[in-house]
Design a protein around this motif. Structure first.
Motif, PDB file in Angstrom:
ATOM      1  N   UNK A   1      17.968  20.059  74.668  1.00 32.07           N
ATOM      2  CA  UNK A   1      18.034  21.429  75.203  1.00 32.07           C
ATOM      3  C   UNK A   1      18.976  21.499  76.410  1.00 32.07           C
ATOM      4  N   UNK A   2      18.906  20.500  77.298  1.00 29.05           N
ATOM      5  CA  UNK A   2      19.806  20.479  78.456  1.00 29.05           C
ATOM      6  C   UNK A   2      21.257  20.366  78.002  1.00 29.05           C
ATOM      7  N   UNK A   3      21.485  19.538  76.993  1.00 26.41           N
ATOM      8  CA  UNK A   3      22.850  19.387  76.462  1.00 26.41           C
ATOM      9  C   UNK A   3      23.336  20.701  75.861  1.00 26.41           C
ATOM     10  N   UNK A   4      22.458  21.386  75.124  1.00 26.84           N
ATOM     11  CA  UNK A   4      22.814  22.676  74.537  1.00 26.84           C
ATOM     12  C   UNK A   4      23.235  23.676  75.611  1.00 26.84           C
ATOM     13  N   UNK A   5      22.484  23.706  76.705  1.00 23.44           N
ATOM     14  CA  UNK A   5      22.796  24.633  77.793  1.00 23.44           C
ATOM     15  C   UNK A   5      24.155  24.308  78.421  1.00 23.44           C
ATOM     16  N   UNK A   6      24.438  23.006  78.598  1.00 16.38           N
ATOM     17  CA  UNK A   6      25.729  22.605  79.162  1.00 16.38           C
ATOM     18  C   UNK A   6      26.872  22.982  78.230  1.00 16.38           C
ATOM     19  N   UNK A   7      26.656  22.767  76.939  1.00 17.92           N
ATOM     20  CA  UNK A   7      27.695  23.088  75.954  1.00 17.92           C
ATOM     21  C   UNK A   7      27.971  24.590  75.935  1.00 17.92           C
ATOM     22  N   UNK A   8      26.922  25.391  76.046  1.00 17.26           N
ATOM     23  CA  UNK A   8      27.102  26.848  76.108  1.00 17.26           C
ATOM     24  C   UNK A   8      27.913  27.256  77.331  1.00 17.26           C
ATOM     25  N   UNK A   9      27.710  26.556  78.441  1.00 17.04           N
ATOM     26  CA  UNK A   9      28.467  26.853  79.661  1.00 17.04           C
ATOM     27  C   UNK A   9      29.931  26.426  79.532  1.00 17.04           C
ATOM     28  N   UNK A  10      30.168  25.341  78.797  1.00 11.24           N
ATOM     29  CA  UNK A  10      31.524  24.804  78.653  1.00 11.24           C
ATOM     30  C   UNK A  10      32.383  25.697  77.757  1.00 11.24           C
ATOM     31  N   UNK A  11      31.816  26.164  76.656  1.00 11.21           N
ATOM     32  CA  UNK A  11      32.584  26.926  75.665  1.00 11.21           C
ATOM     33  C   UNK A  11      32.704  28.392  76.106  1.00 11.21           C
TER      34      UNK A  11
END
Length: 335
Positions: free
Chosen positions: A93-103
């Motif tokens: 879930x933390x990785x998903x949130x970071x990926x959403x912020x990156x893209x």
């Protein structure tokens, strides 16, 4: 005469179709691709290649901070390393949130490569505990499923691609025990979502590598894993399969198999890149000669033939290794 002409034309047409499928690519420069298991091996090599040769914005998920630091030191600013443990829902879930912020908003995720995996422990199923089984399934299968589920909205936005790393042993699950089961699960999962995600424009591709040198080719580590499982077995179980001689024979088989592994990891990463960048990607890829000429053919045989062929091969190999072990022991006795 006409038959020869027609046959020749059919062969030429087939070759042209294969060339078009194999070598026609789309430009994925600037697209976002997430890869799991980038500390070492296939994931690390693919991340570096997509960054350097394809110009992708790579989101490289590593298990350790050390893996992140090393990868960032040899790649451009396009690559972002994040920490991820696919065995943890919270980490995903933390990785998903970071990926959403990156893209950037509206861009979406072009590619998700579910590459992270483990192979330990070693041994037949009745040697393994529930914790042994769940550990491998959590990483190799459930981790890939949860990553795909979490990132599906981003994949849907980009009409992107999911690339799942299975294994040739999933085609004929005789080696690796729980590892082969986890990879057979990846096959079933991939076939399912390929159908269900097609309507949203997301395509799904499976990589089924044979034996390659890398994270899983450490002979000493494999032997230690087998020793760990062996030491907790009841003496009756050890005696039933032939005692220490059989254990040493099994270790020799593992050593031979790992030493014969291909060092050409780019064979696998090239297949991954093709799945991500080809205009007409394959649904399945079989990198490695053993995948193409042993696992795939034997998986197509009737079960009673395939079982007998494998049992004959394995029995002969283990008997030969037992003879070597006994000969070596006799040699030590006389010196």
């Amino acid at each position: 005469m006409w038959l020869i002409i027609v046959a020749s034309a059919a062969v030429v047409a087939a070759v042209l179709v294969l060339v078009i499928i194999e070598y026609t690519h789309i430009d994925i420069r600037g697209k976002y691709v997430c890869i799991t298991g980038c500390d070492t091996g296939f994931g690390n090599l693919l991340a570096r290649s997509l960054d350097k040769h394809r110009g992708c914005h790579v989101i490289a998920a590593c298990l350790t901070e050390e893996g992140m630091t090393k990868l960032k030191s040899v790649t451009s600013s396009r690559l972002t390393a994040i920490q991820l443990n696919v065995n943890s829902s919270e980490s995903i879930r933390r990785a998903r949130d970071k990926i959403q912020d990156i893209i950037p908003t509206g861009e979406g995720l072009w590619g998700l490569v579910n590459n992270a995996g483990i192979i330990c422990p070693m041994g037949p199923f009745h040697w393994l505990t529930r914790d042994d089984l769940t550990n491998v399934l959590n990483v190799n299968l459930l981790g890939a499923i949860e990553m795909t589920n979490m990132l599906y909205p981003l994949l849907r936005t980009a009409k992107g691609r999911v690339v799942n790393v299975s294994s040739a042993v999933a085609l004929f699950p005789t080696a690796g025990t729980i590892y082969s089961v986890s990879k057979a699960g990846i096959e079933a999962f991939s076939d399912n979502i390929r159908c269900s995600m097609k309507a949203s424009g997301v395509s799904v591709h499976i990589i089924e590598p044979g034996a390659f040198k890398g994270t899983f080719s450490d002979v000493d580590a494999m032997k230690r894993r087998m020793d760990t499982v062996w030491e907790r077995l009841p003496q009756a179980e050890k005696d039933d399969i032939g005692g220490d001689i059989t254990l040493e024979a099994m270790k020799l088989l593992i050593s031979d198999a790992l030493r014969m592994s291909s060092p050409h990891l780019t064979t696998v990463t090239n297949a991954m890149e093709h799945a991500l960048s080809a205009r007409f990607p394959w649904r399945r890829y079989l990198p490695g000669l053993d995948a193409k000429f042993f696992y795939k053919p034997i998986s197509l045989l009737p079960a009673f033939i395939a079982d007998n062929v494998y049992n004959l091969m394995f029995t002969r190999m283990i008997d030969n290794k037992k003879k070597l072990v006994m000969k070596e022991r006799e040699k030590h006795k006389t010196t």
